[in-house]
Design an enzyme around this catalytic site. Sequence first.
Site, PDB file in Angstrom:
ATOM      1  N   ASP A  12     -61.627   2.918 -10.473  1.00 11.13           N
ATOM      2  CA  ASP A  12     -60.290   2.361 -10.183  1.00 11.13           C
ATOM      3  C   ASP A  12     -59.873   1.277 -11.176  1.00 11.13           C
ATOM      4  O   ASP A  12     -59.116   0.366 -10.823  1.00 11.13           O
ATOM      5  CB  ASP A  12     -60.217   1.763  -8.761  1.00 11.13           C
ATOM      6  CG  ASP A  12     -60.639   2.747  -7.707  1.00 11.13           C
ATOM      7  OD1 ASP A  12     -60.270   3.926  -7.839  1.00 11.13           O
ATOM      8  OD2 ASP A  12     -61.331   2.338  -6.754  1.00 11.13           O
ATOM      9  N   GLY A  14     -58.053   1.714 -13.747  1.00 11.27           N
ATOM     10  CA  GLY A  14     -56.741   2.028 -14.330  1.00 11.27           C
ATOM     11  C   GLY A  14     -56.852   3.064 -15.442  1.00 11.27           C
ATOM     12  O   GLY A  14     -55.993   3.142 -16.314  1.00 11.27           O
ATOM     13  N   LYS A  15     -57.905   3.897 -15.365  1.00  9.77           N
ATOM     14  CA  LYS A  15     -58.103   4.922 -16.402  1.00  9.77           C
ATOM     15  C   LYS A  15     -56.939   5.908 -16.439  1.00  9.77           C
ATOM     16  O   LYS A  15     -56.537   6.362 -17.504  1.00  9.77           O
ATOM     17  CB  LYS A  15     -59.402   5.697 -16.133  1.00  9.77           C
ATOM     18  CG  LYS A  15     -60.648   4.838 -16.208  1.00  9.77           C
ATOM     19  CD  LYS A  15     -61.891   5.619 -15.832  1.00  9.77           C
ATOM     20  CE  LYS A  15     -61.914   6.040 -14.377  1.00  9.77           C
ATOM     21  NZ  LYS A  15     -62.022   4.936 -13.407  1.00  9.77           N
ATOM     22  N   GLY A  16     -56.403   6.233 -15.236  1.00  9.30           N
ATOM     23  CA  GLY A  16     -55.309   7.205 -15.155  1.00  9.30           C
ATOM     24  C   GLY A  16     -54.122   6.770 -15.982  1.00  9.30           C
ATOM     25  O   GLY A  16     -53.552   7.548 -16.753  1.00  9.30           O
ATOM     26  N   HIS A  40     -56.555   8.845  -9.514  1.00 11.98           N
ATOM     27  CA  HIS A  40     -56.003   8.152 -10.671  1.00 11.98           C
ATOM     28  C   HIS A  40     -54.518   8.007 -10.403  1.00 11.98           C
ATOM     29  O   HIS A  40     -53.835   9.000 -10.189  1.00 11.98           O
ATOM     30  CB  HIS A  40     -56.183   8.967 -11.949  1.00 11.98           C
ATOM     31  CG  HIS A  40     -57.614   9.284 -12.244  1.00 11.98           C
ATOM     32  ND1 HIS A  40     -58.443   8.411 -12.893  1.00 11.98           N
ATOM     33  CD2 HIS A  40     -58.343  10.363 -11.973  1.00 11.98           C
ATOM     34  CE1 HIS A  40     -59.630   8.959 -13.008  1.00 11.98           C
ATOM     35  NE2 HIS A  40     -59.607  10.144 -12.451  1.00 11.98           N
TER      36      HIS A  40
HETATM   37  P1  GDP Z   1     -58.399   4.941 -12.082  1.00 11.69           P
HETATM   38  O1  GDP Z   1     -59.134   5.691 -11.028  1.00 11.69           O
HETATM   39  O2  GDP Z   1     -59.287   4.216 -13.021  1.00 11.69           O
HETATM   40  O3  GDP Z   1     -57.383   5.774 -12.780  1.00 11.69           O
HETATM   41  O4  GDP Z   1     -57.603   3.761 -11.343  1.00 11.69           O
HETATM   42  P2  GDP Z   1     -56.581   3.852 -10.104  1.00 11.69           P
HETATM   43  O5  GDP Z   1     -55.369   4.524 -10.561  1.00 11.69           O
HETATM   44  O6  GDP Z   1     -57.243   4.373  -8.901  1.00 11.69           O
HETATM   45  O7  GDP Z   1     -56.345   2.315  -9.826  1.00 11.69           O
HETATM   46  C1  GDP Z   1     -55.701   1.483 -10.692  1.00 11.69           C
HETATM   47  C2  GDP Z   1     -54.529   0.840  -9.993  1.00 11.69           C
HETATM   48  O8  GDP Z   1     -53.970  -0.132 -10.848  1.00 11.69           O
HETATM   49  C3  GDP Z   1     -53.393   1.813  -9.704  1.00 11.69           C
HETATM   50  O9  GDP Z   1     -52.718   1.382  -8.546  1.00 11.69           O
HETATM   51  C4  GDP Z   1     -52.502   1.666 -10.938  1.00 11.69           C
HETATM   52  O10 GDP Z   1     -51.158   2.024 -10.701  1.00 11.69           O
HETATM   53  C5  GDP Z   1     -52.624   0.211 -11.176  1.00 11.69           C
HETATM   54  N1  GDP Z   1     -52.431  -0.294 -12.520  1.00 11.69           N
HETATM   55  C6  GDP Z   1     -52.946   0.169 -13.697  1.00 11.69           C
HETATM   56  N2  GDP Z   1     -52.652  -0.686 -14.699  1.00 11.69           N
HETATM   57  C7  GDP Z   1     -51.960  -1.719 -14.130  1.00 11.69           C
HETATM   58  C8  GDP Z   1     -51.415  -2.932 -14.616  1.00 11.69           C
HETATM   59  O11 GDP Z   1     -51.537  -3.280 -15.792  1.00 11.69           O
HETATM   60  N3  GDP Z   1     -50.786  -3.739 -13.710  1.00 11.69           N
HETATM   61  C9  GDP Z   1     -50.661  -3.433 -12.396  1.00 11.69           C
HETATM   62  N4  GDP Z   1     -50.040  -4.272 -11.597  1.00 11.69           N
HETATM   63  N5  GDP Z   1     -51.187  -2.294 -11.893  1.00 11.69           N
HETATM   64  C10 GDP Z   1     -51.818  -1.466 -12.749  1.00 11.69           C
END
Ligand code: GDP
Length: 424
Positions: A12, A14-16, A40
Amino acid sequence: MVRTIVGANWGDEGKGKITDMLAAESDIVVRFQGGANAGHTIINDYGRFALHLLPSGVCSPNVVNVIGPGVALDIEAFLREVDEVVSQGVPQPRILVSERAQVMMPYHIAIDCYEEERLGKNSFGSTKSGIAPFYGDKYQKIGLQLCQLYDPDVLREKLAHALDIKNALLEHLYHKEPIDLETLYQKMTDLAERIRPYVADTDDYLMKAVKEGKNILLEGQLGTLRDPDHGIYPMVTSSSPLAGFAPVGAGVPVWSIKEIIAVTKAYSSCVGAGPFTTELFGDEAEELRKRGGDRGEYGAKTGRPRRVGWFDCVATRYGCQMQGATQVALTNMDVLGYLDEIPVCIAYELDGKRLDRFPVTPKLEKCKPIYTTLPGWKCGTRGIKRFEDMPENARRYVEFLEEQIDCPIRMVSNGPRREEMMFR
Ligand code: GDP
């Protein structure tokens, strides 16, 4: 050029978002491990998507999305997700699914749920998507590759063999109804037909793409600390989320990978069980949880509140090192703008001694964080496009983390949308 995007921590990170952003300039995006168990979140002109199984390139019409042989392929979840994405207005994505990918079976999901129930308070915090039983079967060699679903005799024989074991477990360990062979056979045959248009020899496709110099992104799920070997075993996932596994799970030559981008958040978050040294509780946690991510820190798959804490330099330094990261993307910088000062964990204390190295799980469970405190910047930063224009204390925060984790932070994300990104 082949680039790998992986998590430096518990997932989680922010890889997505990073993949979705880089996908716009890529030809191919590949998922190489895990299954429909993680989420993601990507936000772009088509809307907000919580992808579980599909590669994060599905919203870029020019990208070919590949599900590699290392993935746990839940065919129903796959077809459902394609429908969902298309119903939100995204053009029909181009997707190839490896004929070598193994198939998630209904009994994997059932046994995952029953086993968590059986373990009670000792459960692993599984997302109940069948991942552990699936990979167990793969390495026990009783799994089914997608290609085997197209041979009726092989399919029936393999299912009968698997059900001998699964039904014994279902009936005698979990006290549930056994699974009927014919019903399962019919279901898998139907699913095989529905996914047929996507099935391909992705190894061959990717080898050719590498030779032609195509831009390829390999997208990992979860992060270093969930790796079965190098993570917080046994509170880990069942396939390797390390960049070292990416060429295996995707099917590209090792030498082709030129960049490894480790993603980490400007604070910590963790879904599921296991030691989490910088974890916050009470009001402090609630505030950060509410402000984090794009809609608060709640699991994209399960909706569970994520555990949150301060940035952990020990875990992240180790996380980047085990990934072999060539650069770091730091996300969620905008979230911290509310704090007067920001604690950062720079070392652990174990039995009265300072520890700079991320230890094995039994030791980690006893570690306490040693914090230093950095001044906050007390303002919103969303909308700032250049790192040089960030408040001085925010820049110092990033520089401090960079020095601590010993890897260059080249991207700083200050908002969840695709375009909210600063480069250094
Ligand atoms: P992943 O599994 O690594 O892709 O991560 P997730 O998507 O599950 O979690 C990352 C969360 O952070 C999500 O809610 C994204 O929309 C959010 N996100 C990613 N980059 C940023 C950022 O720079 N700022 C904010 N506020 N949210 C972010």
